[in-house]
Design a protein around this motif. Structure first.
Motif, mmCIF file in Angstrom:
data_model
loop_
_atom_site.group_PDB
_atom_site.id
_atom_site.type_symbol
_atom_site.label_atom_id
_atom_site.label_comp_id
_atom_site.label_asym_id
_atom_site.label_seq_id
_atom_site.Cartn_x
_atom_site.Cartn_y
_atom_site.Cartn_z
ATOM 1 N N SER A 17 17.631 71.799 -65.219
ATOM 2 C CA SER A 17 19.049 71.469 -65.409
ATOM 3 C C SER A 17 19.785 72.605 -66.094
ATOM 4 C CB SER A 17 19.185 70.186 -66.226
ATOM 5 O OG SER A 17 18.687 69.069 -65.530
ATOM 6 N N THR A 18 19.176 73.181 -67.113
ATOM 7 C CA THR A 18 19.820 74.269 -67.843
ATOM 8 C C THR A 18 20.193 75.398 -66.893
ATOM 9 O OG1 THR A 18 18.559 73.717 -69.845
ATOM 10 C CG2 THR A 18 19.569 75.905 -69.746
ATOM 11 N N ARG A 19 19.258 75.758 -66.010
ATOM 12 C CA ARG A 19 19.523 76.846 -65.063
ATOM 13 C C ARG A 19 20.578 76.448 -64.031
ATOM 14 N NH1 ARG A 19 13.853 77.121 -65.247
ATOM 15 N NH2 ARG A 19 13.703 76.139 -63.180
ATOM 16 N N MET A 20 20.508 75.206 -63.540
ATOM 17 C CA MET A 20 21.479 74.783 -62.528
ATOM 18 C C MET A 20 22.882 74.710 -63.104
ATOM 19 S SD MET A 20 19.539 74.714 -59.970
ATOM 20 C CE MET A 20 18.423 75.812 -60.849
ATOM 21 N N TRP A 21 23.018 74.182 -64.323
ATOM 22 C CA TRP A 21 24.355 74.115 -64.941
ATOM 23 C C TRP A 21 24.913 75.527 -65.119
ATOM 24 C CZ3 TRP A 21 24.491 69.689 -63.447
ATOM 25 C CH2 TRP A 21 23.891 68.561 -63.989
ATOM 26 N N GLU A 22 24.048 76.488 -65.377
ATOM 27 C CA GLU A 22 24.504 77.847 -65.659
ATOM 28 C C GLU A 22 25.296 78.431 -64.502
ATOM 29 O OE1 GLU A 22 22.698 82.188 -67.069
ATOM 30 O OE2 GLU A 22 21.346 80.600 -66.396
ATOM 31 N N HIS A 23 24.843 78.188 -63.259
ATOM 32 C CA HIS A 23 25.625 78.754 -62.159
ATOM 33 C C HIS A 23 26.542 77.728 -61.506
ATOM 34 C CE1 HIS A 23 22.648 77.156 -59.225
ATOM 35 N NE2 HIS A 23 21.716 77.686 -59.981
ATOM 36 N N ALA A 24 26.312 76.431 -61.709
ATOM 37 C CA ALA A 24 27.239 75.427 -61.184
ATOM 38 C C ALA A 24 28.497 75.344 -62.041
ATOM 39 C CB ALA A 24 26.565 74.060 -61.126
ATOM 40 N N TYR A 25 28.326 75.591 -63.343
ATOM 41 C CA TYR A 25 29.448 75.529 -64.288
ATOM 42 C C TYR A 25 29.446 76.798 -65.147
ATOM 43 C CZ TYR A 25 29.031 70.579 -63.050
ATOM 44 O OH TYR A 25 28.939 69.392 -62.359
ATOM 45 N N PRO A 26 29.777 77.945 -64.561
ATOM 46 C CA PRO A 26 29.683 79.197 -65.318
ATOM 47 C C PRO A 26 30.776 79.321 -66.375
ATOM 48 C CG PRO A 26 30.681 79.606 -63.176
ATOM 49 C CD PRO A 26 30.273 78.165 -63.193
ATOM 50 N N SER A 27 30.413 79.101 -67.606
ATOM 51 C CA SER A 27 31.342 79.270 -68.718
ATOM 52 C C SER A 27 30.501 79.492 -69.969
ATOM 53 C CB SER A 27 32.245 78.047 -68.883
ATOM 54 O OG SER A 27 33.324 78.342 -69.756
ATOM 55 N N HIS A 28 31.180 79.839 -71.057
ATOM 56 C CA HIS A 28 30.419 80.172 -72.263
ATOM 57 C C HIS A 28 30.318 78.959 -73.175
ATOM 58 C CE1 HIS A 28 28.492 82.535 -75.275
ATOM 59 N NE2 HIS A 28 29.406 82.233 -76.164
ATOM 60 N N TYR A 29 29.275 78.172 -72.967
ATOM 61 C CA TYR A 29 28.970 77.048 -73.834
ATOM 62 C C TYR A 29 27.514 77.184 -74.257
ATOM 63 C CZ TYR A 29 27.497 75.592 -69.157
ATOM 64 O OH TYR A 29 26.949 75.575 -67.899
ATOM 65 N N VAL A 30 27.127 76.449 -75.261
ATOM 66 C CA VAL A 30 25.749 76.483 -75.743
ATOM 67 C C VAL A 30 24.975 75.347 -75.087
ATOM 68 C CG1 VAL A 30 24.259 76.256 -77.765
ATOM 69 C CG2 VAL A 30 26.426 77.504 -77.946
ATOM 70 N N SER A 31 23.870 75.679 -74.452
ATOM 71 C CA SER A 31 23.029 74.649 -73.850
ATOM 72 C C SER A 31 22.147 74.027 -74.918
ATOM 73 C CB SER A 31 22.159 75.244 -72.735
ATOM 74 O OG SER A 31 21.359 74.234 -72.149
ATOM 75 N N LEU A 32 22.247 72.719 -75.053
ATOM 76 C CA LEU A 32 21.403 71.991 -76.000
ATOM 77 C C LEU A 32 20.189 71.466 -75.236
ATOM 78 C CD1 LEU A 32 24.094 69.954 -77.986
ATOM 79 C CD2 LEU A 32 23.106 72.193 -78.534
ATOM 80 N N ASP A 33 19.105 72.195 -75.293
ATOM 81 C CA ASP A 33 17.876 71.803 -74.600
ATOM 82 C C ASP A 33 17.117 70.804 -75.464
ATOM 83 O OD1 ASP A 33 18.675 73.541 -72.663
ATOM 84 O OD2 ASP A 33 17.284 75.139 -73.197
ATOM 85 N N HIS A 34 17.746 69.651 -75.632
ATOM 86 C CA HIS A 34 17.244 68.644 -76.573
ATOM 87 C C HIS A 34 16.763 67.374 -75.896
ATOM 88 C CE1 HIS A 34 18.730 71.338 -79.473
ATOM 89 N NE2 HIS A 34 19.882 70.784 -79.779
ATOM 90 N N GLY A 35 16.976 67.230 -74.574
ATOM 91 C CA GLY A 35 16.650 65.988 -73.902
ATOM 92 C C GLY A 35 17.887 65.113 -73.762
ATOM 93 N N TYR A 36 17.782 64.097 -72.898
ATOM 94 C CA TYR A 36 18.891 63.161 -72.713
ATOM 95 C C TYR A 36 18.784 62.019 -73.719
ATOM 96 C CZ TYR A 36 21.150 64.911 -68.471
ATOM 97 O OH TYR A 36 21.883 65.643 -67.581
#
Length: 745
Positions: free
Chosen positions: A494-513
């Motif tokens: 998901s982290t990788r897919m969001w990166e190019h589906a929603y390219p903007s400068h936000y912090v990815s919280l790899d914490h789980g749902y």
């Protein structure tokens, strides 16, 4: 036997930004000549894994793995050091060779004399919208022609876009001048190559597609870093002086320096103090390097140059404002007052925006204001436990109001109170986007939680799928995405897919749902209670069928003959059937079947997590519920009767039929066979599920909500958060069978 030296070494370097490395390597692998080698200097583990996957079986390739955070110039140099070819072409991981580029380049290189050190070609620029037009430098290169020359004879080559992707260097030349050609500033390195080259040749073939990333998707750069532009130009001037470059190219570089530095002041919105200092330094450079007898251009540009040389920053700003005012007046006359600009926000909202933010106010919404649900609900519940001083207010539609839990503080869109709350909240949490009219205030924090793991294409990745993206305004989407401060992710995919589906400068919280915490915390009593509410008697098998929305269907049409399926499964099995929420207004086609007691229509039942706890197994097609349900380590059967149609119309990130969470059925007969024979929970199914869980339940360990609250609302650093437990150390909710056994113990 002596190995033949390659004619060309292609170096690709950098991290895998927005998933662009894979297409770059595929394009190279598809046209790599036999006398060429490919070297990938992969920065970070994601780039390493991507390169390993895309280059598997491709001959004449070398993979270097560099630590995450390695600077671009360092990565480029590391790749160049491994080059053994006569010529060297360096591409970033976001570039892509154009079709036929390597063949055309190889032909051109074979024609050149030994004195040529640099070959220049054209390029195209692409953005998220698609490929740009070629010909950025076509005219300049056409005037240069095919005859190789030194820079002194054709100074206008300095005007060719200063990229490393549009020039190929002789490898020995690169190593001789490595200090300059691996400079941290790519503009300096690209132009230094022309200054230092003995002779330069051109090629009429465009070489590279250079991906222009959205500025909003890049890490913020301190405004003071713009001073480096002036430094780079001054170092180039010094290099020219030391190298004895002729006057004409030096005059060209001077014009480029003056034009670009003034453009920075005019267009980049630097803080006034930084802009003033930048202007002062640019003025000093303009005076210091002005060629003897150099004349300013005519018109407004000449006036600007004069003000620059005088270091007249205040006068320059006044002149700039005057010019902007004239343009605005002309535009207003052309368009008319009623068409200029977008509509103003509600006056009351505008007034509320001028009041201070409330640091203890958090706005929550889920599924376009459908109520207390999903990740936002789980975060709000944990917030009440860990940060009770922060007051949650839910945005809900008028129709949803009667369904809210008692005591839920809420507002309805379009009301005066809604405007006040939206304007003053320090925290805004949603699993979709807030309306575009919502202003991102300085100091406010926007938390995007998402509401699923992407199998289907999302965001900008839908551009090539018009059925799915019909009516979607991608520019408006990006303007909403640019407001995100944090994006919650359940797994690296998901982290990788969001990166190019929603390219903007936000912090990815790899914490789980956070919504999946319940799967690790629910008890046997919780499971029994849910099943009792659903009317499932102890000992009966419950199968949850939860299909997803089809973009090519206007309403939900069941893809199964439920009566026939229920008859084959027998009295001991109950089917829990949940239609997608997109079809909430449609009449249920299940009403007649539910009277048998073997089928329960749970389309309106919330929360869906309770349905998952009650089910012995999940049957779904392409719904993201499969990724959540996998946390329970219970059987999942994929019913993929229209996979090819769905994959083509919607677009998908991977082939579910080859990487499923369990058995895959393509027809109802196959599905029935899997369910009645017990194959649904056999060893093969368990092995597929284990692989699926490791990939997609990566961060879900029962403490996701806690990590999110501590990080976002309490400001705790990443390293202080509870670490994610490995899969083997997690405890999941008991199965219905285990819950029943525990109840009778």
């Amino acid at each position: 036997m002596t190995e033949t030296r390659p004619a060309l070494s292609v170096v690709v370097h950098g991290p895998d930004v927005q998933g662009l490395l894979g297409p770059c390597l595929d394009a190279l692998a598809g046209q790599l000549p036999e006398d060429a080698e490919l070297i990938v200097a992969a920065v970070g583990t994601t780039a390493r894994d991507t390169a390993g996957h895309h280059l598997s079986g491709v001959p004449r390739t070398t993979l270097l793995t560099l630590p995450a955070g390695t600077e671009p110039a360092t990565a480029r140099a590391a790749g160049a050091h491994r080059a053994t070819g006569t010529w060297l072409w360096c591409l970033t991981a976001t570039d892509r060779p154009l079709p036929g580029a390597l063949s055309a380049l190889r032909t051109r290189l074979a024609e050149l004399s030994d004195e040529v050190d640099v070959v220049l070609g054209d390029h195209v620029r692409s953005t998220w919208r698609g490929p740009g037009t070629s010909g950025v430098d076509t005219g300049r290169l056409a005037r240069f022609g095919r005859r190789d020359r030194p820079l002194d004879e054709h100074g206008n080559l300095l005007r060719v876009t200063p990229l490393l992707a549009n020039r190929v260097l002789r490898t020995a030349f690169h190593h001789t001048h490595e200090k300059h050609l691996t400079d941290a500033d790519p503009m300096y390195a690209a132009r230094a190559a022309l200054v230092l080259a003995r002779r330069i040749a051109g090629t009429e073939h465009a070489l590279a597609d250079v991906r222009q990333l959205r500025r909003e998707s890049l890490p913020p750069v301190p405004a003071e870093r713009r001073y480096e532009l002036i430094d780079a130009y001054e170092r180039l001037q010094e290099l020219m002086r030391e190298h004895g470059t002729a006057a004409a190219p030096r005059a060209v570089l001077y014009d480029l320096m003056a034009t670009e530095t003034l453009r920075v002041v005019s267009r980049e919105g630097l803080p006034d103090a930084v802009a003033r200092e930048f202007f002062r330094r640019a003025s000093a450079a303009a005076v210091r390097w002005k060629p003897p007898g150099h004349r300013r251009p005519p018109g407004r540009e000449g006036v600007r140059r004069g003000l620059l040389e005088q270091d007249a920053y205040t006068k320059y700003r006044a002149f700039q404002e005057l010019s902007h005012g004239r343009r605005a007046l002309r535009s207003a006359v052309r368009t008319g007052r009623g068409k200029a600009g977008r509509k103003l926000l509600d006056l009351h909202y505008q007034r509320a925006l001028k009041t201070p933010l409330d640091p203890e106010l958090a706005v929550f919404s889920a599924y376009w204001d459908r109520g207390v649900a999903c990740n936002p609900a789980a975060i709000a519940a944990k917030l009440a436990e860990l940060a009770p001083h922060i007051r949650p207010v839910w945005v809900v539609s008028r129709a949803t109001e009667p369904l809210l839990p008692p005591g839920t503080e809420h507002v309805v869109p379009g009301t005066r109170r809604y405007a006040e709350v939206m304007a003053r909240a320090a925290y805004l949490v949603n699993n979709v986007n807030f309306p575009g009219a919502v202003v991102k205030r300085p100091g406010a924090i926007h938390l995007q939680t998402h509401h699923g793991t992407p199998l289907k294409k999302m965001g900008l990745d839908q551009i090539d799928h018009p059925t799915a993206s019909r009516g979607l305004d991608f520019d408006a989407l990006l303007s909403r995405v640019d407001k995100w401060d944090y994006s919650v992710s359940a797994n690296s995919h998901s982290t990788r897919m969001w990166e190019h589906a929603y390219p903007s400068h936000y912090v990815s919280l790899d914490h789980g749902y956070p919504r999946n915490d319940v799967y690790h915390r629910a008890t046997a009593a919780d499971v029994r209670a849910v099943r009792a509410r659903l009317g499932i008697a102890p000992g009966r098998r419950a199968l949850l069928y939860a299909p997803t929305h089809r973009d090519y269907e206007a309403r939900w049409t069941p893809r199964l003959d439920f009566a026939a399926l229920a008859e084959r499964l027998g009295e001991d099995t109950v089917l829990l059937v949940r239609g997608h929420y997109f079809y909430g207004g449609a009449a249920s086609p299940l009403a007649g079947l539910c009277r048998t007691g073997r089928i329960v229509d749970v389309s309106a039942y919330d929360p869906v997590e309770e349905l998952a706890l009650a089910a012995d197994a999940l049957i779904t097609d392409y719904s993201s519920i499969m990724f959540d349900y996998a946390n329970l380590d219970r059987p999942i059967v994929s019913y993929a009767d229209d996979w090819e149609t769905y994959a083509t119309t919607r677009g998908v990130y991977f082939d579910l039929t080859t990487e499923p969470p369990g058995h895959v059925a393509r027809t109802q007969d196959e599905l029935t066979e899997i369910l009645v024979t017990g194959a649904w929970r056999d060893r093969e199914s368990a092995a597929a599920r284990d692989s699926f869980r490791r990939r997609f339940c990566e961060f879900d360990d029962g403490r996701a909500a806690e990590r999110v609250v501590r990080r976002v609302f309490l400001g705790e650093p990443e390293e202080a958060l509870p670490p994610v437990l490995p899969l083997e150390s997690r405890t999941v909710a008991p199965t219905p069978e285990e819950a029943d056994a525990h109840g009778h113990a």
